[in-house]
Design an enzyme around this catalytic site. Structure first.
Site, PDB file in Angstrom:
ATOM      1  N   LYS A 209       5.951 -27.173  32.479  1.00  0.00           N
ATOM      2  CA  LYS A 209       7.066 -27.238  31.529  1.00  0.00           C
ATOM      3  C   LYS A 209       7.235 -25.935  30.767  1.00  0.00           C
ATOM      4  O   LYS A 209       8.351 -25.546  30.451  1.00  0.00           O
ATOM      5  CB  LYS A 209       6.891 -28.420  30.566  1.00  0.00           C
ATOM      6  CG  LYS A 209       7.013 -29.765  31.285  1.00  0.00           C
ATOM      7  CD  LYS A 209       7.430 -30.916  30.408  1.00  0.00           C
ATOM      8  CE  LYS A 209       7.711 -32.134  31.304  1.00  0.00           C
ATOM      9  NZ  LYS A 209       8.187 -33.304  30.619  1.00  0.00           N
TER      10      LYS A 209
ATOM     11  N   LYS B   3       8.357 -34.373  42.007  1.00  0.00           N
ATOM     12  CA  LYS B   3       8.555 -35.744  41.525  1.00  0.00           C
ATOM     13  C   LYS B   3       9.964 -35.911  40.954  1.00  0.00           C
ATOM     14  O   LYS B   3      10.551 -34.961  40.430  1.00  0.00           O
ATOM     15  CB  LYS B   3       7.494 -36.115  40.491  1.00  0.00           C
ATOM     16  CG  LYS B   3       7.665 -35.452  39.140  1.00  0.00           C
ATOM     17  CD  LYS B   3       6.911 -36.226  38.054  1.00  0.00           C
ATOM     18  CE  LYS B   3       7.349 -35.736  36.682  1.00  0.00           C
ATOM     19  NZ  LYS B   3       7.346 -36.697  35.639  1.00  0.00           N
TER      20      LYS B   3
ATOM     21  N   LYS C 208      13.707 -36.606  34.987  1.00  0.00           N
ATOM     22  CA  LYS C 208      14.958 -36.607  34.224  1.00  0.00           C
ATOM     23  C   LYS C 208      15.327 -35.216  33.728  1.00  0.00           C
ATOM     24  O   LYS C 208      16.451 -34.992  33.299  1.00  0.00           O
ATOM     25  CB  LYS C 208      14.894 -37.609  33.071  1.00  0.00           C
ATOM     26  CG  LYS C 208      13.704 -37.428  32.152  1.00  0.00           C
ATOM     27  CD  LYS C 208      13.634 -38.557  31.129  1.00  0.00           C
ATOM     28  CE  LYS C 208      12.204 -38.892  30.833  1.00  0.00           C
ATOM     29  NZ  LYS C 208      11.856 -39.486  29.603  1.00  0.00           N
TER      30      LYS C 208
HETATM   31  P1  ATP Z   1      10.334 -36.117  33.221  1.00  0.00           P
HETATM   32  O1  ATP Z   1      11.069 -37.103  34.066  1.00  0.00           O
HETATM   33  O2  ATP Z   1      11.259 -35.294  32.389  1.00  0.00           O
HETATM   34  O3  ATP Z   1       9.369 -35.298  33.999  1.00  0.00           O
HETATM   35  P2  ATP Z   1       8.033 -37.254  32.005  1.00  0.00           P
HETATM   36  O4  ATP Z   1       7.371 -37.745  33.226  1.00  0.00           O
HETATM   37  O5  ATP Z   1       7.481 -36.041  31.353  1.00  0.00           O
HETATM   38  O6  ATP Z   1       9.573 -37.016  32.207  1.00  0.00           O
HETATM   39  P3  ATP Z   1       8.364 -39.818  30.737  1.00  0.00           P
HETATM   40  O7  ATP Z   1       9.745 -39.990  31.133  1.00  0.00           O
HETATM   41  O8  ATP Z   1       8.000 -40.111  29.331  1.00  0.00           O
HETATM   42  O9  ATP Z   1       7.948 -38.340  30.901  1.00  0.00           O
HETATM   43  O10 ATP Z   1       7.441 -40.643  31.720  1.00  0.00           O
HETATM   44  C1  ATP Z   1       7.243 -41.998  31.499  1.00  0.00           C
HETATM   45  C2  ATP Z   1       6.417 -42.655  32.539  1.00  0.00           C
HETATM   46  O11 ATP Z   1       7.081 -42.607  33.800  1.00  0.00           O
HETATM   47  C3  ATP Z   1       5.041 -42.031  32.752  1.00  0.00           C
HETATM   48  O12 ATP Z   1       4.092 -43.066  32.938  1.00  0.00           O
HETATM   49  C4  ATP Z   1       5.208 -41.231  34.000  1.00  0.00           C
HETATM   50  O13 ATP Z   1       3.996 -41.084  34.709  1.00  0.00           O
HETATM   51  C5  ATP Z   1       6.180 -42.101  34.780  1.00  0.00           C
HETATM   52  N1  ATP Z   1       6.954 -41.296  35.724  1.00  0.00           N
HETATM   53  C6  ATP Z   1       7.789 -40.268  35.413  1.00  0.00           C
HETATM   54  N2  ATP Z   1       8.324 -39.766  36.530  1.00  0.00           N
HETATM   55  C7  ATP Z   1       7.818 -40.479  37.572  1.00  0.00           C
HETATM   56  C8  ATP Z   1       7.989 -40.439  39.000  1.00  0.00           C
HETATM   57  N3  ATP Z   1       8.792 -39.563  39.571  1.00  0.00           N
HETATM   58  N4  ATP Z   1       7.326 -41.346  39.760  1.00  0.00           N
HETATM   59  C9  ATP Z   1       6.509 -42.258  39.189  1.00  0.00           C
HETATM   60  N5  ATP Z   1       6.289 -42.351  37.851  1.00  0.00           N
HETATM   61  C10 ATP Z   1       6.935 -41.471  37.052  1.00  0.00           C
END
Ligand code: ATP
Ligand code: LTN
Length: 329
Positions: free
Chosen positions: A117, A199, A202
């Site tokens: 990040k 992965k 968002k």
């Molecule tokens: P970003 O999507 O911006 O990378 P993030 O993963 O940093 O967001 P959150 O959206 O808070 O943060 O993640 C919430 C939960 O969703 C966490 O348990 C994370 O491991 C899970 N998660 C996020 N993206 C994935 C994915 N692509 N596949 C499976 N689990 C996910």
């Protein structure tokens, strides 16, 4: 919440951007399955979200929407406690204490999510983004958590929470329970539709993810345009066919059909039919999800969050009191 004999699970999602199928399949849907067996606490981690700049008005609504996502995904407000992190000041208090007493710069320098990040943000990185995993450890340790259900990308952060707890216990006396990480076998890492090597996120472009709020039309377009692999056979092979393996995983988890059955069903069809059917499965899921989401009012959520803050507060306070005592504060 102090009377329950069930083990405790704790997890959270940041109320930022568009929550997507990765968040749902990797984390939130798993919580809904676990809630009966565990004393469940699901947090909206708004203090984590301000590690990057948020627009205040959008943010306020996103916090409410995240609670609605939890509820629409089947979290039962009678079984589980959904609350907002910034309602409980003990989270930041414990984070500070752990910063001083247990966390080392080198621990945080090793966190791969920070590396990813911060590289993406260039110079403009907040100290909070660096310290993010310590706040996450505080979230978990405040409630005597036994298990933390998360997607694969959060494993390293939960391991840090374990390490900080062990170090604190060793240096200041037995205080924290050591939490276990829980990661589901399939769906722990849903990949991006436009790039199956990264992965679903968002923070990426909208072509990367299926948002839980996407319309049928948008969802259909995104799936039909999703990257595929060379060849035309629908087979599950993560190394050689990562895009198809990812789409098969999504199809299987949302439909309840096994990957084996799906491979058999599409053995003669090529990618076109497979994607068309997948778009339909996802559309049906989203329609049902959005109907539930839209039936929940902002006011209802505000009241639930306010009420639940009072349910979790005593445990958070008791933990902080004990911690302060150990330190001589
Ligand atoms: P970003 O999507 O911006 O990378 P993030 O993963 O940093 O967001 P959150 O959206 O808070 O943060 O993640 C919430 C939960 O969703 C966490 O348990 C994370 O491991 C899970 N998660 C996020 N993206 C994935 C994915 N692509 N596949 C499976 N689990 C996910
Ligand atoms: N960092 C997590 C969100 C999070 C969390 C937590 C998850 C913050 N505090 C405590 C589990 C337990 C993420 O998914 N980005």
């Amino acid at each position: 919440m102090t009377t329950s004999k069930k083990p405790t699970i704790f997890s959270g999602v940041q109320p930022t951007g568009n929550l997507h199928l990765g968040n749902y399949l990797g984390a939130i849907s798993q919580w809904a399955v676990m809630q009966e067996k565990y004393q469940s606490i699901f947090c909206i981690v708004d203090y984590h979200a301000i590690t990057v700049r948020q627009d205040a008005e959008t943010f306020r609504q996103q916090i409410l929407n995240t609670a609605k996502v939890y509820l629409a995904a089947g979290i039962d407000p009678k079984e589980a406690i959904i609350f907002q992190q910034s309602d409980i000041k003990e989270h930041t208090e414990l984070a500070w204490i752990l910063n001083c007493a247990s966390a080392r710069m080198s621990d945080l320098e090793n966190m791969t999510q920070f590396k990813d990040k911060s590289t993406a943000k260039g110079e403009n990185v907040s100290v909070g983004l660096f310290d993010y995993p310590v706040l996450m450890a505080a979230d978990i340790l405040l409630y005597g958590t036994d298990a933390v259900p998360v997607g694969d990308d959060q494993k390293q952060h939960v391991e840090l929470a374990r390490d900080l707890a062990k170090r604190f216990n060793h240096d200041f006396g037995e205080t924290f329970k050591i939490p276990e990480v829980v990661i589901r076998k399939e769906g722990a890492r849903i990949m991006g539709l436009d790039n199956p090597k990264q992965k679903m996120s968002k923070s990426a472009s909208p072509a990367n993810y299926i948002a839980l709020t996407d319309s049928a039309e948008i969802n259909h377009k995104k799936i039909m345009r999703a990257v595929t692999d060379s060849g035309s056979s629908v087979t599950f092979d993560k190394d050689n066919k990562p895009a198809i393996a990812n789409l098969l995983t999504i199809y299987s988890l949302l439909s309840g059909n096994t990957i084996k059955n799906l491979e058999h069903k599409y053995r003669a069809g090529g990618y076109g039919d497979f994607k068309k059917d997948l778009a339909e499965v996802v559309t049906d899921f989203l329609a049902d999800f959005q109907q539930k989401f839209n039936a929940i009012s902002d006011q209802e959520v505000r009241e639930l969050l306010k009420h639940n803050a009072e349910l979790v507060r005593p445990k958070a306070q008791a933990t902080i009191e004990k911690v302060k005592k150990q330190l001589g504060l």
